[in-house]
Write a protein that holds these residues in place. Structure first.
Motif, mmCIF file in Angstrom:
data_model
loop_
_atom_site.group_PDB
_atom_site.id
_atom_site.type_symbol
_atom_site.label_atom_id
_atom_site.label_comp_id
_atom_site.label_asym_id
_atom_site.label_seq_id
_atom_site.Cartn_x
_atom_site.Cartn_y
_atom_site.Cartn_z
ATOM 1 N N MET A 1 47.384 41.598 44.422
ATOM 2 C CA MET A 1 46.132 41.503 43.980
ATOM 3 C C MET A 1 45.955 42.504 46.223
ATOM 4 S SD MET A 1 44.382 40.820 41.002
ATOM 5 C CE MET A 1 42.695 41.140 41.414
ATOM 6 N N ARG A 2 46.601 41.419 46.581
ATOM 7 C CA ARG A 2 46.878 42.032 47.550
ATOM 8 C C ARG A 2 46.954 43.475 47.929
ATOM 9 N NH1 ARG A 2 47.071 36.434 49.018
ATOM 10 N NH2 ARG A 2 45.061 35.376 50.023
ATOM 11 N N ASP A 3 48.124 43.663 47.208
ATOM 12 C CA ASP A 3 49.642 44.528 47.655
ATOM 13 C C ASP A 3 48.720 45.818 46.710
ATOM 14 O OD1 ASP A 3 51.596 42.861 48.761
ATOM 15 O OD2 ASP A 3 52.719 42.532 46.831
ATOM 16 N N MET A 4 47.700 45.385 45.759
ATOM 17 C CA MET A 4 46.882 46.803 45.140
ATOM 18 C C MET A 4 46.306 47.171 46.029
ATOM 19 S SD MET A 4 47.570 45.888 41.186
ATOM 20 C CE MET A 4 46.011 46.343 40.861
ATOM 21 N N GLY A 5 45.775 46.216 47.413
ATOM 22 C CA GLY A 5 44.307 46.947 47.895
ATOM 23 C C GLY A 5 43.556 46.076 47.425
ATOM 24 N N MET A 6 43.553 45.099 46.241
ATOM 25 C CA MET A 6 42.112 44.561 46.629
ATOM 26 C C MET A 6 41.850 42.678 46.659
ATOM 27 S SD MET A 6 42.662 44.706 41.892
ATOM 28 C CE MET A 6 42.268 46.978 42.193
ATOM 29 N N GLU A 7 41.624 42.983 47.745
ATOM 30 C CA GLU A 7 41.701 41.939 48.806
ATOM 31 C C GLU A 7 40.820 41.077 48.815
ATOM 32 O OE1 GLU A 7 43.146 39.448 52.114
ATOM 33 O OE2 GLU A 7 44.085 41.157 51.130
ATOM 34 N N ALA A 8 39.707 41.243 48.352
ATOM 35 C CA ALA A 8 38.428 40.879 47.944
ATOM 36 C C ALA A 8 38.998 40.023 46.580
ATOM 37 C CB ALA A 8 37.192 41.457 47.765
ATOM 38 N N LEU A 9 39.066 40.215 45.505
ATOM 39 C CA LEU A 9 39.723 40.041 44.332
ATOM 40 C C LEU A 9 40.686 39.175 44.443
ATOM 41 C CD1 LEU A 9 38.397 42.859 42.118
ATOM 42 C CD2 LEU A 9 37.132 40.878 42.933
ATOM 43 N N ALA A 10 41.891 39.177 45.501
ATOM 44 C CA ALA A 10 42.717 38.047 45.447
ATOM 45 C C ALA A 10 42.537 36.853 44.828
ATOM 46 C CB ALA A 10 43.379 38.418 46.779
ATOM 47 N N PRO A 11 41.445 35.628 45.512
ATOM 48 C CA PRO A 11 41.373 34.730 45.254
ATOM 49 C C PRO A 11 41.194 34.330 43.794
ATOM 50 C CG PRO A 11 40.094 35.272 47.187
ATOM 51 C CD PRO A 11 40.970 36.566 46.584
ATOM 52 N N LEU A 12 40.850 35.586 43.426
ATOM 53 C CA LEU A 12 39.573 35.235 42.001
ATOM 54 C C LEU A 12 41.293 35.649 40.951
ATOM 55 C CD1 LEU A 12 36.816 37.681 42.015
ATOM 56 C CD2 LEU A 12 36.909 35.204 41.750
ATOM 57 N N ALA A 13 42.548 35.401 41.930
ATOM 58 C CA ALA A 13 43.201 35.331 40.271
ATOM 59 C C ALA A 13 43.643 34.752 39.523
ATOM 60 C CB ALA A 13 44.812 36.167 40.520
ATOM 61 N N GLY A 14 43.729 33.508 39.792
ATOM 62 C CA GLY A 14 43.995 32.303 39.521
ATOM 63 C C GLY A 14 42.686 31.318 38.571
ATOM 64 N N ALA A 15 41.447 31.690 39.197
ATOM 65 C CA ALA A 15 40.747 31.393 38.095
ATOM 66 C C ALA A 15 40.821 32.149 37.227
ATOM 67 C CB ALA A 15 39.887 31.511 39.304
ATOM 68 N N ALA A 16 40.967 33.448 37.021
ATOM 69 C CA ALA A 16 40.498 35.221 36.277
ATOM 70 C C ALA A 16 41.761 33.711 34.793
ATOM 71 C CB ALA A 16 41.254 35.500 36.793
ATOM 72 N N HIS A 17 42.780 33.844 35.469
ATOM 73 C CA HIS A 17 43.922 33.562 34.550
ATOM 74 C C HIS A 17 43.670 31.754 33.950
ATOM 75 C CE1 HIS A 17 47.674 32.765 33.045
ATOM 76 N NE2 HIS A 17 47.676 31.557 33.321
ATOM 77 N N ALA A 18 42.955 31.355 34.402
ATOM 78 C CA ALA A 18 42.765 30.112 33.758
ATOM 79 C C ALA A 18 41.180 29.760 33.211
ATOM 80 C CB ALA A 18 41.872 28.817 35.024
ATOM 81 N N ALA A 19 40.298 31.018 33.724
ATOM 82 C CA ALA A 19 39.462 31.087 33.136
ATOM 83 C C ALA A 19 39.615 31.918 31.592
ATOM 84 C CB ALA A 19 38.377 32.485 33.482
ATOM 85 N N HIS A 20 40.329 33.056 31.624
ATOM 86 C CA HIS A 20 41.260 33.145 30.669
ATOM 87 C C HIS A 20 41.654 32.679 29.806
ATOM 88 C CE1 HIS A 20 44.053 35.997 28.018
ATOM 89 N NE2 HIS A 20 43.382 36.944 28.091
ATOM 90 N N LEU A 21 42.498 31.400 29.590
ATOM 91 C CA LEU A 21 43.335 31.240 28.544
ATOM 92 C C LEU A 21 42.627 30.097 28.013
ATOM 93 C CD1 LEU A 21 45.935 29.431 31.012
ATOM 94 C CD2 LEU A 21 46.655 31.006 29.165
ATOM 95 N N VAL A 22 41.278 29.439 28.605
ATOM 96 C CA VAL A 22 40.362 28.411 28.200
ATOM 97 C C VAL A 22 39.172 29.427 27.506
ATOM 98 C CG1 VAL A 22 37.983 27.136 28.756
ATOM 99 C CG2 VAL A 22 40.327 26.972 30.026
ATOM 100 N N LEU A 23 39.520 30.246 27.832
ATOM 101 C CA LEU A 23 38.188 31.241 26.611
ATOM 102 C C LEU A 23 39.010 31.737 25.628
ATOM 103 C CD1 LEU A 23 35.942 33.183 29.082
ATOM 104 C CD2 LEU A 23 35.499 31.859 27.863
ATOM 105 N N GLU A 24 39.793 32.153 25.557
ATOM 106 C CA GLU A 24 40.886 32.325 24.936
ATOM 107 C C GLU A 24 40.989 30.865 23.328
ATOM 108 O OE1 GLU A 24 42.696 35.290 22.505
ATOM 109 O OE2 GLU A 24 41.237 35.812 24.364
ATOM 110 N N LYS A 25 41.246 30.148 23.829
ATOM 111 C CA LYS A 25 41.795 28.799 22.932
ATOM 112 C C LYS A 25 40.324 28.825 22.417
ATOM 113 C CE LYS A 25 44.904 26.636 25.677
ATOM 114 N NZ LYS A 25 45.416 25.660 26.492
ATOM 115 N N ILE A 26 38.816 29.049 23.454
ATOM 116 C CA ILE A 26 37.651 28.784 22.502
ATOM 117 C C ILE A 26 37.022 30.384 21.358
ATOM 118 C CG2 ILE A 26 34.999 29.082 22.771
ATOM 119 C CD1 ILE A 26 35.383 27.763 26.008
#
Length: 184
Positions: free
Chosen positions: A95-120
């Protein structure tokens, strides 16, 4: 083993059979008798009570239909889930390499949220489509509405003017009725 759809479909067939029964000549003859006896108003009170109960049932079925529509609603969320997945599939460094520094901390949370939402979503779809068959519920609601309309028509018929009574047959001129077993 019967599925929920089988049970709902069987109830629908029963409701349709009751509706057909209410439309028979026999029921119409009963309505005529009730009108002749002048007791249409009290009988209509009972029919109206049944109509009110059917209104409650129709409301409950409508709520079940809303719950049964949840899988379709969840399908409409697929584009958002795909976006969440795209963010979650990247590492913070990517994310940082793509110039999305502000969203970088959300990558892990987005992955976890996606897994949970898909299961639900997957669980909701399996459960709801298996236990609340949308088309069966729609058919049931429509059949109950049909019975309610038939009952309403019968209730109105109960309050209509009684049918004309047929006059007693004439015995003819010069005849005497039989009295105490006598002959004429």
């Amino acid at each position: 083993m019967s599925t929920t759809a089988d049970i709902v479909d069987s109830i629908t067939r029963l409701v349709i059979a009751v509706d057909n029964l209410l439309k028979t000549d026999t029921v119409n003859a009963i309505v005529s008798l009730v009108r002749r006896f002048g007791i249409g108003a009290p009988v209509k009170v009972g029919i109206d009570a049944l109509g009110n109960a059917l209104n409650l049932i129709i409301g409950w079925i409508a709520k079940l239909e809303q719950v049964a529509a949840i899988p379709e609603l969840l399908e409409k969320l697929d584009p958002a889930l795909e976006g969440l997945k795209a963010i979650g599939d990247k590492s913070e460094q990517e994310m940082r390499d793509m110039g999305m520094e502000a969203l970088a901390p959300l990558a892990g949370a987005a992955h976890a949220a996606h897994l949970v939402l898909e299961k639900i979503r997957a669980g909701a779809v399996v459960i709801l489509q298996g236990y609340l068959p949308k088309q069966s519920l729609t058919s049931l609601r429509e059949s109950v509405i049909g019975v309610k309309a038939t009952l309403k028509a019968l209730g109105e018929a109960l309050l209509a003017a009684p049918p004309p009574t047929t006059p007693a047959p004439s015995l003819g001129a010069g005849t005497m009725p039989l009295l105490a077993g006598g002959t004429t």
